[in-house]
Design a protein around this motif. Structure first.
Motif, PDB file in Angstrom:
ATOM      1  N   ALA A   1     -19.238   3.187  30.610  1.00  0.00           N
ATOM      2  CA  ALA A   1     -17.934   3.801  30.347  1.00  0.00           C
ATOM      3  C   ALA A   1     -17.605   4.734  31.505  1.00  0.00           C
ATOM      4  N   ASP A   2     -16.549   5.502  31.351  1.00  0.00           N
ATOM      5  CA  ASP A   2     -16.225   6.575  32.273  1.00  0.00           C
ATOM      6  C   ASP A   2     -16.160   7.866  31.487  1.00  0.00           C
ATOM      7  N   ASP A   3     -16.334   8.972  32.192  1.00  0.00           N
ATOM      8  CA  ASP A   3     -16.253  10.274  31.555  1.00  0.00           C
ATOM      9  C   ASP A   3     -15.756  11.272  32.584  1.00  0.00           C
ATOM     10  N   TYR A   4     -14.907  12.176  32.128  1.00  0.00           N
ATOM     11  CA  TYR A   4     -14.351  13.222  32.980  1.00  0.00           C
ATOM     12  C   TYR A   4     -14.406  14.511  32.175  1.00  0.00           C
ATOM     13  N   ARG A   5     -15.065  15.544  32.717  1.00  0.00           N
ATOM     14  CA  ARG A   5     -15.228  16.784  31.966  1.00  0.00           C
ATOM     15  C   ARG A   5     -15.143  17.990  32.876  1.00  0.00           C
ATOM     16  N   LEU A   6     -14.796  19.128  32.259  1.00  0.00           N
ATOM     17  CA  LEU A   6     -14.919  20.432  32.889  1.00  0.00           C
ATOM     18  C   LEU A   6     -15.950  21.207  32.084  1.00  0.00           C
ATOM     19  N   LEU A   7     -16.931  21.776  32.772  1.00  0.00           N
ATOM     20  CA  LEU A   7     -18.061  22.446  32.131  1.00  0.00           C
ATOM     21  C   LEU A   7     -18.257  23.809  32.774  1.00  0.00           C
ATOM     22  N   GLU A   8     -18.629  24.796  31.978  1.00  0.00           N
ATOM     23  CA  GLU A   8     -18.859  26.132  32.516  1.00  0.00           C
ATOM     24  C   GLU A   8     -20.279  26.589  32.207  1.00  0.00           C
ATOM     25  N   ALA A   9     -20.846  27.357  33.148  1.00  0.00           N
ATOM     26  CA  ALA A   9     -22.163  27.948  32.935  1.00  0.00           C
ATOM     27  C   ALA A   9     -22.122  29.399  33.374  1.00  0.00           C
ATOM     28  N   ASN A  10     -22.783  30.248  32.595  1.00  0.00           N
ATOM     29  CA  ASN A  10     -22.969  31.645  32.960  1.00  0.00           C
ATOM     30  C   ASN A  10     -24.166  31.684  33.895  1.00  0.00           C
ATOM     31  N   ILE A  11     -23.963  32.159  35.118  1.00  0.00           N
ATOM     32  CA  ILE A  11     -25.058  32.166  36.093  1.00  0.00           C
ATOM     33  C   ILE A  11     -25.448  33.580  36.512  1.00  0.00           C
ATOM     34  N   ASN A  12     -25.167  34.582  35.652  1.00  0.00           N
ATOM     35  CA  ASN A  12     -25.596  35.948  35.946  1.00  0.00           C
ATOM     36  C   ASN A  12     -27.076  35.962  36.280  1.00  0.00           C
ATOM     37  N   ALA A  13     -27.431  36.591  37.375  1.00  0.00           N
ATOM     38  CA  ALA A  13     -28.816  36.798  37.807  1.00  0.00           C
ATOM     39  C   ALA A  13     -29.507  35.535  38.300  1.00  0.00           C
ATOM     40  N   LEU A  14     -28.816  34.400  38.362  1.00  0.00           N
ATOM     41  CA  LEU A  14     -29.436  33.192  38.899  1.00  0.00           C
ATOM     42  C   LEU A  14     -29.257  33.148  40.407  1.00  0.00           C
ATOM     43  N   LYS A  15     -30.224  32.615  41.086  1.00  0.00           N
ATOM     44  CA  LYS A  15     -30.147  32.531  42.545  1.00  0.00           C
ATOM     45  C   LYS A  15     -29.638  31.162  42.999  1.00  0.00           C
ATOM     46  N   TRP A  16     -30.110  30.094  42.364  1.00  0.00           N
ATOM     47  CA  TRP A  16     -29.771  28.729  42.784  1.00  0.00           C
ATOM     48  C   TRP A  16     -29.260  27.931  41.588  1.00  0.00           C
ATOM     49  N   VAL A  17     -28.269  27.066  41.811  1.00  0.00           N
ATOM     50  CA  VAL A  17     -27.809  26.107  40.799  1.00  0.00           C
ATOM     51  C   VAL A  17     -27.701  24.738  41.450  1.00  0.00           C
ATOM     52  N   ASN A  18     -27.695  23.714  40.584  1.00  0.00           N
ATOM     53  CA  ASN A  18     -27.698  22.345  41.087  1.00  0.00           C
ATOM     54  C   ASN A  18     -27.311  21.393  39.967  1.00  0.00           C
ATOM     55  N   ALA A  19     -26.955  20.181  40.322  1.00  0.00           N
ATOM     56  CA  ALA A  19     -26.759  19.089  39.363  1.00  0.00           C
ATOM     57  C   ALA A  19     -27.658  17.943  39.805  1.00  0.00           C
ATOM     58  N   ARG A  20     -28.226  17.239  38.836  1.00  0.00           N
ATOM     59  CA  ARG A  20     -29.204  16.194  39.148  1.00  0.00           C
ATOM     60  C   ARG A  20     -28.928  14.951  38.326  1.00  0.00           C
ATOM     61  N   VAL A  21     -28.881  13.812  38.986  1.00  0.00           N
ATOM     62  CA  VAL A  21     -28.799  12.523  38.296  1.00  0.00           C
ATOM     63  C   VAL A  21     -30.228  12.150  37.924  1.00  0.00           C
ATOM     64  N   THR A  22     -30.518  12.102  36.609  1.00  0.00           N
ATOM     65  CA  THR A  22     -31.899  11.845  36.173  1.00  0.00           C
ATOM     66  C   THR A  22     -32.123  10.409  35.725  1.00  0.00           C
ATOM     67  N   ALA A  23     -31.074   9.685  35.463  1.00  0.00           N
ATOM     68  CA  ALA A  23     -31.196   8.273  35.101  1.00  0.00           C
ATOM     69  C   ALA A  23     -29.914   7.593  35.548  1.00  0.00           C
ATOM     70  N   ARG A  24     -30.030   6.381  36.081  1.00  0.00           N
ATOM     71  CA  ARG A  24     -28.843   5.677  36.535  1.00  0.00           C
ATOM     72  C   ARG A  24     -29.138   4.189  36.615  1.00  0.00           C
ATOM     73  N   THR A  25     -28.248   3.398  36.037  1.00  0.00           N
ATOM     74  CA  THR A  25     -28.367   1.951  36.180  1.00  0.00           C
ATOM     75  C   THR A  25     -27.108   1.333  36.763  1.00  0.00           C
ATOM     76  N   ALA A  26     -25.988   2.068  36.752  1.00  0.00           N
ATOM     77  CA  ALA A  26     -24.758   1.513  37.312  1.00  0.00           C
ATOM     78  C   ALA A  26     -23.824   2.607  37.812  1.00  0.00           C
ATOM     79  N   TRP A  27     -23.243   2.365  38.943  1.00  0.00           N
ATOM     80  CA  TRP A  27     -22.160   3.109  39.559  1.00  0.00           C
ATOM     81  C   TRP A  27     -22.474   4.559  39.873  1.00  0.00           C
ATOM     82  N   GLU A  28     -21.439   5.380  39.962  1.00  0.00           N
ATOM     83  CA  GLU A  28     -21.629   6.676  40.609  1.00  0.00           C
ATOM     84  C   GLU A  28     -20.902   7.806  39.893  1.00  0.00           C
TER      85      GLU A  28
END
Length: 141
Positions: free
Chosen positions: A103-130
């Motif tokens: 399928a497709d999905d489009y979202r806006l997501l928020e995170a509280n990052i007070n006191a965090l030094k590094w943030v990232n997003a990671r693809v942990t499983a993938r079988t099709a597309w991008e």
């Protein structure tokens, strides 16, 4: 190998791409977030209604950038972070993550990052597309 974004600045916000049409598992960029309080991620699959992948969001307070694609350890300290879906305010815990199946999905997501030094997003499983994930870090000032 990840790219490293360093935004040592007094600006109130900054925007950049975290995953750029990522078509494989892994990470693309480590974001130095210590000067900011919040981050909004935009999440978008490729638009062909056939994406099959999973994305998780990561954080660390480690002084140097962790290797988010490697296992957690005493010298590689990071964890998954909860994000809030801005459509309905629901929490997406690290063990729930964002999963898209033919399928497709489009979202806006928020995170509280007070006191965090590094943030990232990671693809942990993938079988099709991008997926593309963009981020805006800000201070509410």
């Amino acid at each position: 190998m990840s790219l490293l974004f360093n935004f040592k600045t007094m600006r109130n916000s900054v925007e950049y791409t975290v995953l750029d049409a990522k078509w494989a598992t892994g990470v693309w960029a480590n974001i130095l977030a210590e000067d900011f309080w919040n981050v909004v991620f935009s999440f978008a699959t490729d638009g062909w209604a056939d994406a099959a992948l999973t994305v998780k969001f990561q954080w660390s307070i480690q002084e140097t950038a962790p290797d988010f694609s490697a296992a957690q350890s005493v010298t590689n300290q990071w964890d998954y972070i909860e994000v809030i879906d801005l459509e309905d305010g629901s929490a997406i815990d690290w063990d729930t993550w964002i999963a898209v199946a033919t399928a497709d999905d489009y979202r806006l997501l928020e995170a509280n990052i007070n006191a965090l030094k590094w943030v990232n997003a990671r693809v942990t499983a993938r079988t099709a597309w991008e997926v593309t994930v963009k981020a805006k870090l800000f201070n509410n000032q």
